[in-house]
Design an enzyme around this catalytic site. Structure first.
Site, PDB file in Angstrom:
ATOM      1  N   TYR A   1       3.900   5.678  11.250  1.00  0.00           N
ATOM      2  CA  TYR A   1       4.192   4.295  11.626  1.00  0.00           C
ATOM      3  C   TYR A   1       5.101   3.558  10.646  1.00  0.00           C
ATOM      4  O   TYR A   1       5.429   2.395  10.868  1.00  0.00           O
ATOM      5  CB  TYR A   1       2.893   3.507  11.835  1.00  0.00           C
ATOM      6  CG  TYR A   1       1.919   3.559  10.669  1.00  0.00           C
ATOM      7  CD1 TYR A   1       2.065   2.744   9.552  1.00  0.00           C
ATOM      8  CD2 TYR A   1       0.828   4.432  10.704  1.00  0.00           C
ATOM      9  CE1 TYR A   1       1.175   2.791   8.506  1.00  0.00           C
ATOM     10  CE2 TYR A   1      -0.080   4.486   9.653  1.00  0.00           C
ATOM     11  CZ  TYR A   1       0.096   3.661   8.560  1.00  0.00           C
ATOM     12  OH  TYR A   1      -0.806   3.708   7.511  1.00  0.00           O
TER      13      TYR A   1
ATOM     14  N   ARG B   1       0.855  -1.187   0.000  1.00  0.00           N
ATOM     15  CA  ARG B   1       0.000   0.000   0.000  1.00  0.00           C
ATOM     16  C   ARG B   1       0.890   1.236   0.000  1.00  0.00           C
ATOM     17  O   ARG B   1       1.496   1.597   1.002  1.00  0.00           O
ATOM     18  CB  ARG B   1      -0.894  -0.011   1.254  1.00  0.00           C
ATOM     19  CG  ARG B   1      -2.007   1.013   1.230  1.00  0.00           C
ATOM     20  CD  ARG B   1      -2.657   1.123   2.594  1.00  0.00           C
ATOM     21  NE  ARG B   1      -1.860   1.973   3.470  1.00  0.00           N
ATOM     22  CZ  ARG B   1      -1.728   1.806   4.786  1.00  0.00           C
ATOM     23  NH1 ARG B   1      -2.312   0.789   5.383  1.00  0.00           N
ATOM     24  NH2 ARG B   1      -1.003   2.646   5.501  1.00  0.00           N
TER      25      ARG B   1
ATOM     26  N   HIS C   1      -3.841   4.431   4.502  1.00  0.00           N
ATOM     27  CA  HIS C   1      -4.958   3.483   4.558  1.00  0.00           C
ATOM     28  C   HIS C   1      -6.209   4.134   3.976  1.00  0.00           C
ATOM     29  O   HIS C   1      -6.882   3.562   3.126  1.00  0.00           O
ATOM     30  CB  HIS C   1      -5.199   3.058   5.999  1.00  0.00           C
ATOM     31  CG  HIS C   1      -6.418   2.213   6.182  1.00  0.00           C
ATOM     32  ND1 HIS C   1      -6.506   0.923   5.706  1.00  0.00           N
ATOM     33  CD2 HIS C   1      -7.608   2.480   6.771  1.00  0.00           C
ATOM     34  CE1 HIS C   1      -7.702   0.427   6.003  1.00  0.00           C
ATOM     35  NE2 HIS C   1      -8.380   1.349   6.643  1.00  0.00           N
TER      36      HIS C   1
END
Length: 393
Positions: A298, A285, A289
Site C-alpha cells: 500500500y 512508521r 504495522h
C-alpha cells in the site's frame, strides 16, 4: 549491526489530500512543510530557536543529550531484535516502533516518576524511559503472560490491544488524581488510526469538561495499517483539540528535543490545573504495522526513502558531533552495549517458561464464581485427556 539506519522526512499538512493508496506518495511529496510544526533540531542536526519552547530544554547538558541518544539507539536495537525473534518463530507477533524513537524517548523523558502512563502496544521506548525491563515487554507477544510487569511499580500500564480504549482509562485516572489533590499528571499514547475511534472522542469530552490533568500524545505515523491519515481527517489531528476546548500542538516527531520540550510544557499545564492538551507528534512508521503486515502493498519505496533521509537518531548524532558533545569512543562503546542488549533479549525470550494453563481462570471475579469453577473443571478434564492419550489409555 548498525544502530542508526532509518527514518524521517520534513513534515507536511495532512488536510485536504485526496488520493488512492497507489497515488499517496505523489500527493505527499507535493505538500510543503507545516509552518506550525514545533522543531528545535533540523534533520541536519542544527539547533534552531523557538521562543515558546526553548526554555524547556535550555538547561540540557551534553551528558543528557548523550543520554537521549543512548535511549534511542538501545530502543531501536531492542526493537530490531524483537522483530528478528518473531521472524524466527520465537514471538507470535511484534509491533515495531522503527522511526518513532524520538517521539517516544522525548516524551517519555519529559515525565516525572509520579506521573502515570497509559500506552498502546508500540510504546517500547516509553517503557524504557519508565524503567520497564525490555524483556518483560515480550512475554505477551510470546504468549506466556498477559503483560509481564506490575503497572504500579513504574506507573506504566500494561499494553492495550483494543484500539483507543486506554485514552478512557487515562482520563478516568486523571480525573481521580485531580480529586485526590495530587500534582502529578497522566499521559495517554495513541496513534493516528486510534484518533478515529469513538473512545478517543469521549476521552477528549470528559477530560475537557472535568479539566483532567492528562496529555493526549498522538504519534501520527501517517498509516493506520494501510489507511493514510488523509483518509481519516480533513484537518491536521492536533486541530481537533480546538473543538473540545483545549489546546493542541503539532511537534516534529523525529526531533527528540522538540518532543521533550513540548511534552514538558503540556505536563506542566496539566499539573498546574490547566487541563488536557493534545500533542500530535508528526513522524513516520518505517516498518510494517505489525509483523503480520506487508507495507509494500500500500505504499511505495520513494516515500520511505524520503523519510530515511531524516532519521531521528542520525539527526541527534549530527548535532552531538557538530557540538563536540560526543566522540567516536562514545559511539563505539554504545555499539557494544546495543549488541549486549540484543543478546540478553534473545536469551531471555528463549528461556521464558511456559505459562500455567490454569492462570486464565484467576482474578476473573474478586470472590470467585460457580461458572468459572465449572469451566476450570471442564478445562482440567480436557487437559487430562491428553495425558491419557500419551499414556496409551
Amino acid at each position: 549491526m548498525t544502530v542508526e539506519s532509518t527514518a524521517a522526512r520534513k513534515p507536511r499538512r495532512s488536510a485536504g489530500t485526496k488520493s488512492t493508496a497507489g497515488k499517496t506518495t505523489t500527493a505527499r511529496k507535493s505538500q510543503g512543510a507545516d509552518p506550525e510544526l514545533v522543531q528545535l533540531l533540523t534533520p541536519e542536526g542544527k539547533r534552531v530557536k523557538n521562543a515558546e519552547y526553548d526554555k524547556y530544554v535550555a538547561g540540557i547538558t551534553p551528558e543528557e543529550l548523550r543520554g537521549l541518544y543512548r535511549d534511542m539507539v538501545l530502543t531501536r536495537r531492542f526493537d530490531a531484535e524483537a522483530t528478528s525473534l518473531q521472524r524466527q518463530g520465537e514471538l507470535g507477533l511484534w509491533a515495531s516502533l522503527l522511526g518513532q524513537e524520538a517521539a517516544q524517548i522525548g516524551s517519555g523523558r519529559a515525565t516525572r516518576e509520579d506521573d502515570y502512563v497509559f500506552p498502546t502496544y508500540r510504546e517500547h521506548g516509553v517503557a524504557w524511559c519508565r524503567g520497564v525491563d525490555p524483556t518483560n515487554l515480550l512475554g505477551m507477544f510470546r504468549g506466556v503472560n498477559n503483560g509481564g510487569w506490575d503497572p504500579n511499580s513504574n506507573n506504566f500500564q500494561l499494553y492495550t490491544i483494543v484500539i483507543g480504549s486506554q485514552t478512557l482509562h487515562a482520563t478516568g485516572y486523571a480525573m481521580g488524581i485531580a480529586k485526590d489533590g495530587a500534582d502529578s499528571a497522566v499521559v495517554a499514547y495513541f496513534g493516528d488510526g486510534a484518533s478515529s475511534q469513538g473512545d478517543v472522542a469521549e476521552s477528549f469530552t470528559f477530560s475537557a469538561v472535568y479539566n483532567a490533568p492528562v496529555v493526549f500524545f498522538c504519534q501520527n505515523n501517517q498509516w493506520a495499517i494501510s489507511e493514510p491519515t488523509e483518509k481519516q481527517t480533513r484537518v491536521p489531528l492536533y486541530q481537533r483539540a480546538q473543538g473540545f476546548g483545549f489546546p493542541g500542538v503539532r511537534v516534529d516527531g523525529n526531533d527528540v528535543l522538540a518532543c521533550l520540550a513540548v511534552t514538558k510544557w503540556a505536563l506542566e499545564r496539566a499539573r498546574g490545573g490547566e487541563g488536557p492538551t493534545l500533542v500530535e507528534a508528526y513522524t513516520y512508521r518505517m516498518g510494517a504495522h505489525t509483523t503480520s503486515d506487508d507495507p509494500t502493498r500500500y505504499r511505495g519505496d520513494e516515500e520511505r526513502q524520503a523519510w530515511e533521509a531524516k532519521d531521528p537518531i542520525l539527526r541527534l548524532r549530527r548535532h552531538l558531533e557538530a557540538s563536540n558533545h560526543a566522540d567516536e569512543g562514545f559511539f563505539a562503546e554504545l555499539e557494544g552495549e546495543s549488541e549486549a542488549l540484543g543478546k540478553r533479549v534473545r536469551e531471555a525470550v528463549r528461556a521464558m517458561p511456559d505459562p500455567d494453563h490454569f492462570a486464565i481462570f484467576e482474578n476473573v471475579y474478586a470472590d470467585g464464581h460457580a461458572l468459572v469453577d465449572e469451566e476450570r473443571a471442564q478445562f482440567a478434564a480436557y487437559q487430562a485427556s491428553f495425558a491419557d492419550v500419551e499414556g496409551g489409555h
